[in-house]
Design a protein around this motif. Structure first.
Motif, PDB file in Angstrom:
ATOM      1  N   ILE A   1       2.076 -39.743   9.409  1.00  0.00           N
ATOM      2  CA  ILE A   1       2.835 -38.614  10.017  1.00  0.00           C
ATOM      3  C   ILE A   1       4.033 -38.077   9.341  1.00  0.00           C
TER       4      ILE A   1
ATOM      5  N   LEU B   1       1.156 -37.169  16.625  1.00  0.00           N
ATOM      6  CA  LEU B   1       2.033 -38.229  17.433  1.00  0.00           C
ATOM      7  C   LEU B   1       1.252 -38.668  18.495  1.00  0.00           C
TER       8      LEU B   1
ATOM      9  N   VAL C   1       3.655 -39.136  31.973  1.00  0.00           N
ATOM     10  CA  VAL C   1       2.836 -38.057  31.107  1.00  0.00           C
ATOM     11  C   VAL C   1       3.450 -36.785  31.581  1.00  0.00           C
TER      12      VAL C   1
ATOM     13  N   VAL D   1       9.161 -38.286  22.982  1.00  0.00           N
ATOM     14  CA  VAL D   1       7.833 -39.219  22.974  1.00  0.00           C
ATOM     15  C   VAL D   1       8.074 -40.615  22.685  1.00  0.00           C
TER      16      VAL D   1
ATOM     17  N   PHE E   1      12.408 -37.437   9.814  1.00  0.00           N
ATOM     18  CA  PHE E   1      11.176 -38.045   9.198  1.00  0.00           C
ATOM     19  C   PHE E   1      11.592 -38.735   7.901  1.00  0.00           C
TER      20      PHE E   1
ATOM     21  N   GLY F   1       2.271 -44.001  11.646  1.00  0.00           N
ATOM     22  CA  GLY F   1       3.808 -43.424  11.371  1.00  0.00           C
ATOM     23  C   GLY F   1       3.886 -42.859  10.006  1.00  0.00           C
TER      24      GLY F   1
ATOM     25  N   THR G   1       7.003 -43.494  25.429  1.00  0.00           N
ATOM     26  CA  THR G   1       5.885 -44.841  24.760  1.00  0.00           C
ATOM     27  C   THR G   1       6.531 -45.978  25.268  1.00  0.00           C
TER      28      THR G   1
ATOM     29  N   LEU H   1       9.602 -40.199  13.817  1.00  0.00           N
ATOM     30  CA  LEU H   1       8.531 -39.465  13.738  1.00  0.00           C
ATOM     31  C   LEU H   1       8.663 -38.057  14.523  1.00  0.00           C
TER      32      LEU H   1
ATOM     33  N   ILE I   1       0.175 -35.004  24.963  1.00  0.00           N
ATOM     34  CA  ILE I   1       1.579 -34.855  23.872  1.00  0.00           C
ATOM     35  C   ILE I   1       1.293 -33.791  22.962  1.00  0.00           C
TER      36      ILE I   1
ATOM     37  N   LEU J   1      -1.238 -41.365  17.715  1.00  0.00           N
ATOM     38  CA  LEU J   1      -0.524 -42.585  17.428  1.00  0.00           C
ATOM     39  C   LEU J   1      -0.412 -43.274  18.913  1.00  0.00           C
ATOM     40  N   ILE J   2       0.114 -42.480  19.811  1.00  0.00           N
ATOM     41  CA  ILE J   2       0.336 -43.097  21.153  1.00  0.00           C
ATOM     42  C   ILE J   2      -0.929 -43.521  21.882  1.00  0.00           C
TER      43      ILE J   2
ATOM     44  N   PHE K   1      12.069 -45.730   8.705  1.00  0.00           N
ATOM     45  CA  PHE K   1      11.056 -46.177   9.632  1.00  0.00           C
ATOM     46  C   PHE K   1      10.232 -47.424   9.160  1.00  0.00           C
TER      47      PHE K   1
ATOM     48  N   VAL L   1       9.735 -50.689  11.478  1.00  0.00           N
ATOM     49  CA  VAL L   1       8.363 -51.443  11.742  1.00  0.00           C
ATOM     50  C   VAL L   1       8.694 -52.948  11.251  1.00  0.00           C
TER      51      VAL L   1
ATOM     52  N   ILE M   1       9.440 -44.294  16.859  1.00  0.00           N
ATOM     53  CA  ILE M   1       8.814 -43.075  17.048  1.00  0.00           C
ATOM     54  C   ILE M   1       9.836 -41.914  17.326  1.00  0.00           C
TER      55      ILE M   1
ATOM     56  N   LEU N   1      11.087 -42.057   5.861  1.00  0.00           N
ATOM     57  CA  LEU N   1      10.119 -43.106   5.592  1.00  0.00           C
ATOM     58  C   LEU N   1      10.801 -44.591   5.400  1.00  0.00           C
TER      59      LEU N   1
END
Lengths: 623, 579
Positions: free
Chosen positions: B265, B278, A299, A315, A91, B262, A319, A87, B43, B281-282, A96, A100, A83, A93
């Motif tokens: 995004i 985002l 948060v 973020v 960015f 993802g 997470t 993200l 977020i 997603l979370i 990413f 995954v 992330i 792909l």
């Protein structure tokens, strides 16, 4: 062999009953048993010894668990990383997607590791339980009757069922779970340290609160469940008593009082149950709440940190930490649960080991010689089941080979004891019993007992067919021999009337046939052994007169040519006995043939006279 | 299943509790599900938009949701617990009242062990179903519906994928459980088999030793033990594979969300469009963590339903049972019973087969001492058990003091009749308590008087009046138990006393003293003594000889010896000892 009692069944205090009695509710998280082992380490050590050669499997399994945990910890980090990097910042792909797939690979590996460690444990834990059961059972077979006098069968039973099941619960998954929980907590802490100290502090700040709350609730749960278990025990005792005694309740018209009493006990159980369950229920929402607090701080404060310093915080990182904080609480909860299971497993193990530590009182000497038939001599035999309550004192007599000896005396005089000693179900405290000049303690127990044919006061049968019960004492007997024996014992007639003849199933203890019929079967069973010594213990009490005649007839045939002992009140065979021993107050007070004893006009003659006075009219009629 | 619904009748009393429990549970689940939404908002409109105030609001919001949600959960749990325990208490009470209303006919049908299991573990299973089963089902259902709504509100495409995954998980979980159930039943059967072998071995310890069959017993046990082991290992392997797979599904969902979300995004970023955020997603990530686990649990809980339903069925079988003897509409209260008993054309049988008692006509005068003798199965006990209406005759009328006994209030009638059954059952507690069971107000003097006649004083003096006699009197010998049971019947000062072969464990002298006391010291009390031994009943005013359900002769000892063939035969066999 000396007659001294070593560290034995006799010297130990009787087993303690567990609280709550043998009736137990279904297992589940709300039936937490609160008992714990008296010697936690000792029990654990002995139980671990059972893992024996399987320790390697255990180690491998532990290692795989560790791998699984590490993979589980890496997962959220990879996810957070994906992330953050792709993200939030760059960015890309392709990169990413690579992340995954790595994540998927990690989770698949974690799954495989988990399967591996569990599969490994299945065989190990089941082997342990299998061996434990076998060893305990086999050990019990070596124990003498003293043990069964002292201990309640229900209690032994409960140890071999409930307690072993408790151990099963502990070894099958709990060790594994505990290990996993501890590894997970350490692993997550370590990962958080590596990732970000400040966010770690947010999560960690709540740990002391959680631990304190867990400890307090745990304590309360324990106390509440102890009370609950007691009340549930009271309730099941009450149920048991009322249901078994319901005929009495009815014959006395005491229904209303019993209902009131029952309602009271039931209410107490209900209230204690509500309390205990509620206290136990507290755990989950409270922990959930703490988890919400962590989430709120991650948060709020975490988000603020991201805004202030987006180079370090992201973020994705948040997470990861949110996932960690969830994964952190689950093992903590698990460990508390597992701790209880392990505790009660060890408490169970302690009780099972207690059985295995009981040493048999009657043991065979190292140079045991086989039984050889001959005269039987009791010399100065002393015996007591319980210390200071002597049953026999200085019993001396000799029975020549092939003679019939009748033993008479009031209830509790020790007639059955005499015979228990001859079969070495117990050993004498002092003095000796010799057969053909050999002390029976120097004889092989196997050959001694093989030569005995015993018909007990209350014959016991197994829940199987008549045939198998008859052949119990002599597997090698042929069908023909069995029929022959049944005929001799006057049993063939009633057996053939049974629904399936010899293949009729006897219910537990043979309750589906009458007491007289049970005696006839027992005699048949004894005949089939072709014993050289025959023992008949009150074989005809509480049987109606016609069947008693049949039994007597059978007994007379059976005694031919064998050294026999008969205990009875009014068998005609007593008259024909070669000798009658009269036992009273722990001693042989008179002995002789029937006519000698009557002539002597002593205790036996008096006993006779008493009966005679009641039946003299009959005597006139009959003679 | 229908039985399970019948359970709700017992829950009706707790209807308000249950509805509030469900409402609070729904509140708690919905509040929990709102948390990810707040995370998403914090977020997207806090971090991404760079507004600190929104972050604070989000944090505080999550905190507040946590407090309220878990408080609601707490309340809901409490209400479920109370309802479950309350219902268990009601069920136990109903069953107990039913069991106490049973007549002896019912007890011939029900074994005590069976009744105990139903009162104990079946009620517990049903209670656990209310507490855990209903709770989890409700929680899972709200959670599933709620999370699906929330997810669709967030993003339709991901929500569809998740809904599919969740449906699959539930289906899988249910399949596994239904596959496992027969395996579990088999394992349970193997375990019962093993334990039965064990039980027999322990109960027959002496026979095993006397017949020297230890190694045979070991082999037998080994076989059963092995059988159980094989089954346990099989199930163990199955679990080893399935359980981790369920956990894997959760992780798979998380990965799937990351992939699909993802990708979107990144594509949006490159295309410069807005769409999936985002924060969303979370949020999905959190839903996946929250929703999968209840689905797995739901599968397990569904298994609970069949267990609870079986238990409920067993409970209702007891509750449905009709008492064999019911209260008459206008019961006569037996005030002062003199003790005259008339049997008028009485026939009685226990279900199919030949009648145990056939066409008996007999009148017993008040205060008369009657002996009943006969072989096993001659109908002696059956005849006696009709007097206090333990059973009702199939034909004929029994009158006490001229009144048909079916017109009396049976409970009050039984209070006037003392019957001691063959197998004396005592209650735990002291000897005094047991002797005064039927007459708690009797006091010292009555207890002593009764114990005196029953020849119980010697051992009472030794043990003490209040020493515990153990469960069902296990601390006493058989003969001692019989004497306490006799004393108990005497202490209730009945008008009619029936002793059903209750001196069999006593030695000759004690037995003689007991019967002597009963014959001589109970003026005015009608007494029936049943025995197989002539000497026990010899002194009776009249002796009744029973044979194959019929009265074969009535008379004194002297007359029967002369005219009754059966009586003479019994006498012959019993007196052989003398010659």
């Amino acid at each position: 062999m000396s007659s001294g009692k070593t560290e034995s069944e006799q010297s130990r205090p009787p087993m303690k009953r567990r609280p709550g009695g043998p009736v137990r509710g279904p297992r589940g998280p709300h039936n937490v048993t609160v008992e714990s082992a008296r010697d936690f380490r000792g029990a654990l050590k002995r139980l671990l010894a059972y893992f024996g050669t399987q320790k390697i499997f255990l180690a491998i399994s532990g290692f795989i668990v560790l791998i699984g945990v590490i993979l589980g910890v890496i997962g959220p980090a990879v996810l957070g990383n994906a992330i953050t990097n792709y993200l939030e910042r760059d960015f890309n792909l392709t990169l990413f997607m690579r992340q995954v797939f790595i994540l998927l690979a990690i989770y698949v590996s974690a799954w495989i590791a988990e399967v591996g460690s569990r599969v490994m444990l299945v065989k190990v834990s089941n082997n342990i339980i299998f061996n434990l059961r076998r060893n305990a059972f086999n050990h019990i077979q070596t124990l003498s009757m003293t043990y069964f006098d002292k201990e309640d069968v229900g209690e032994i039973m409960s140890r071999l069922t409930n307690d072993i099941e408790a151990i099963e619960g502990a070894v099958s998954n709990s060790f594994n779970e505990a290990l996993r929980g501890v590894f997970s907590i350490i692993g997550i802490l370590f990962a958080m340290v590596m990732l970000n100290i400040r966010l770690l502090l947010i999560v960690i700040a709540t740990v002391p609160i959680m631990v304190i709350i867990a400890a307090i609730i745990g304590m309360k749960v324990r106390a509440a469940f102890r009370i609950n278990q007691q009340k549930v025990g009271d309730l099941s005792t009450r149920i048991q008593e009322s249901v078994t005694g319901v005929k009495v309740i009815k014959t006395y018209g005491r229904e209303q009082e019993e209902i009131v009493g029952f309602e009271r006990v039931s209410e107490e159980a209900r209230d204690a149950g509500i309390r205990a369950e509620f206290v136990a229920h507290l755990f989950s929402p409270v922990m959930q709440f703490v988890s919400s607090c962590i989430l709120a701080m991650l948060v709020g404060i975490g988000g603020f940190l991201v805004l202030r310093n987006s180079a370090v915080f992201s973020v994705g990182l948040l997470t990861t930490f949110i996932m960690y904080s969830r994964n952190f609480i689950v093992p903590l909860q698990q460990i508390t649960g597992v701790y209880n299971i392990i505790q009660s497993g060890l408490a169970g193990a302690e009780r099972v080991f207690e059985i295995m530590d009981t040493r048999p009182v009657v043991i065979e000497g190292p140079n045991a010689i086989p039984f050889r038939q001959g005269d039987i001599t009791f010399s100065d035999v002393h015996f007591a089941y319980e210390k200071d309550k002597p049953v026999l004192k200085g019993i001396t007599f000799t029975v020549p080979l092939g003679h019939v000896t009748a033993i008479v005396g009031p209830t509790g005089a020790g007639k059955t004891t005499l015979i228990n000693l001859l079969g070495r179900f117990y050993d004498v405290d002092k003095g000796s019993i010799r057969i053909n000049g050999t002390d029976i303690r120097d004889m092989s127990i196997n050959t001694l007992r093989s030569s005995l044919g015993v018909v007990l006061q209350e014959p016991f049968f197994f829940a199987t067919t008549v045939r198998e019960n008859l052949l119990y004492g002599n597997q090698d007997a042929t069908e023909g021999q069995m029929f022959e024996a049944a005929k001799l014992a006057n049993a063939s007639h009633f057996i053939s009337r049974l629904p399936k003849g010899y293949d009729t199933f006897l219910t537990e203890r043979g309750q589906n046939i009458s007491q007289g019929e049970r005696q006839l079967l027992a005699i048949t069973r004894a005949i089939l052994r072709n014993p050289s010594i025959l023992i008949l213990d009150e074989a005809t009490s509480n049987v109606d007169s016609l069947i008693e005649m049949q039994i007597q007839e059978a007994v007379l045939k059976l005694m031919k040519g064998r050294t026999s002992f008969i205990i009875a009140h009014r068998l005609s065979t007593i008259k024909n006995a070669d000798r009658i021993l009269v036992i009273h107050n722990h001693h042989i007070i008179e002995e002789g043939t029937y006519s000698e004893l009557i002539e002597k006009n002593g205790f036996y003659a008096n006993l006779q006279a008493m009966q005679q006075s009641q039946v003299n009219i009959t005597e006139d009629m009959v003679s | 299943m229908t039985n399970l619904f019948r359970l709700f009748a017992y829950l009706r009393k707790f209807a308000s509790f249950m509805s509030f429990a469900l409402i609070f549970l729904a509140i708690s689940v919905v509040l929990n599900l709102t948390q990810p939404k707040l995370i998403e908002w914090a977020i997207d409109s806090g971090i991404t938009a760079g507004i600190v105030r929104n972050l604070v609001v989000g944090g505080v919001g999550i905190f507040l949701l946590g407090i309220v949600g878990n408080l609601a959960n707490l309340v809901s749990g409490y209400l479920f617990i109370r309802s479950g325990q309350g219902m268990a208490h009601e069920l136990r009470g109903s069953m107990f009242r039913k069991v106490v209303s049973f007549s002896f006919i019912n007890f011939d049908k029900w074994r005590t062990g069976e009744l105990m299991v139903r009162l104990n573990s079946d009620v517990n299973t049903v209670r656990m179903f209310v507490r855990m089963g209903l709770f989890m089902i409700a929680q899972s259902v709200v959670m599933i519906i709620g999370s699906v709504i929330f997810m669709f509100h967030t993003d339709v495409r991901l929500a569809s994928i998740m809904a599919l995954l969740m449906g699959g998980t539930l289906a899988f979980s249910i399949t596994i459980v239904s596959f496992l159930r027969p395996l579990f039943l088999k394992m349970r059967a193997k375990l019962d088999d093993l334990n039965n072998t064990l039980q027999e071995n322990l109960a027959g310890a002496k026979v095993v030793r006397a017949f020297n069959r230890q190694s045979f017993e070991k082999e037998k046990f080994e076989l059963k033990n092995r059988g159980f082991y094989m089954m346990a290992v099989k199930i163990g392997y199955f679990f080893s594979i399935v359980l981790p797979f369920m956990l894997f599904i959760g992780n798979f969902a998380i990965t799937l969300i990351l992939w699909v979300g993802g990708t979107e995004i990144i594509q949006n970023y490159h295309a410069g469009t807005t769409g999936f955020t985002l924060g969303q997603l979370i949020a999905f990530n959190n839903y996946a963590m929250m929703a999968i686990f209840p689905l797995i649990m739901l599968g397990m809980v569904l298994n609970f339903i069949s267990m609870a339903s079986a238990s409920a069925e067993r409970i209702f079988q007891v509750l449905k049972e009709k008492p064999g003897i019911s209260m008459p509409e206008n019961p006569v209260l037996p005030e002062k019973i003199r003790g005259k008993i008339e049997f008028d054309g009485i026939s009685f049988g226990y279900g199919e087969g030949e009648d145990a008692v056939q066409d008996v006509n007999l009148t017993i005068a008040p205060g008369e001492k009657i002996g009943i003798i006969g072989g096993t199965g001659s109908g002696k006990s059956s005849l006696a058990s009709l007097i206090p209406r333990l059973y009702d005759p199939r034909k004929g009328i029994i009158r006490i003091d001229g009144v048909d006994i079916r017109e009396y209030n049976p409970i009050e009638l039984r209070k006037k009749i003392g019957i001691v059954l063959q197998d004396p059952i005592l209650f735990s507690g002291g000897i005094r308590q047991n002797i005064l069971y039927g007459n708690p107000e009797g006091g010292e003097s009555v207890a002593e008087w009764a114990a005196g006649i029953a020849q119980a004083m010697p051992f009472i003096d030794e043990k003490g009046w209040d020493s515990s006699i153990g469960e069902r009197g296990t601390h006493l010998s058989g003969g001692q138990r019989q004497r306490v049971a006799i004393a108990r019947a005497l202490a209730s000062k009945p008008a009619i006393l029936i002793l059903d072969d209750v001196t069999s464990s006593l030695d000759l002298e004690t037995e003689r003293n007991v019967t002597k006391g009963i014959y001589e010291k109970l003026d005015g009390m009608t007494v029936l003594i049943i025995s197989q031994k002539i000497q026990t009943i010899k002194m009776s005013d009249r002796i009744i000889v029973m044979d194959k359900g019929r009265i074969s002769g009535i008379g004194t000892h002297d007359t029967l010896i002369q005219d009754n063939e059966i009586y003479r035969k019994i006498a012959e066999t019993q007196d052989e000892f003398i010659h």
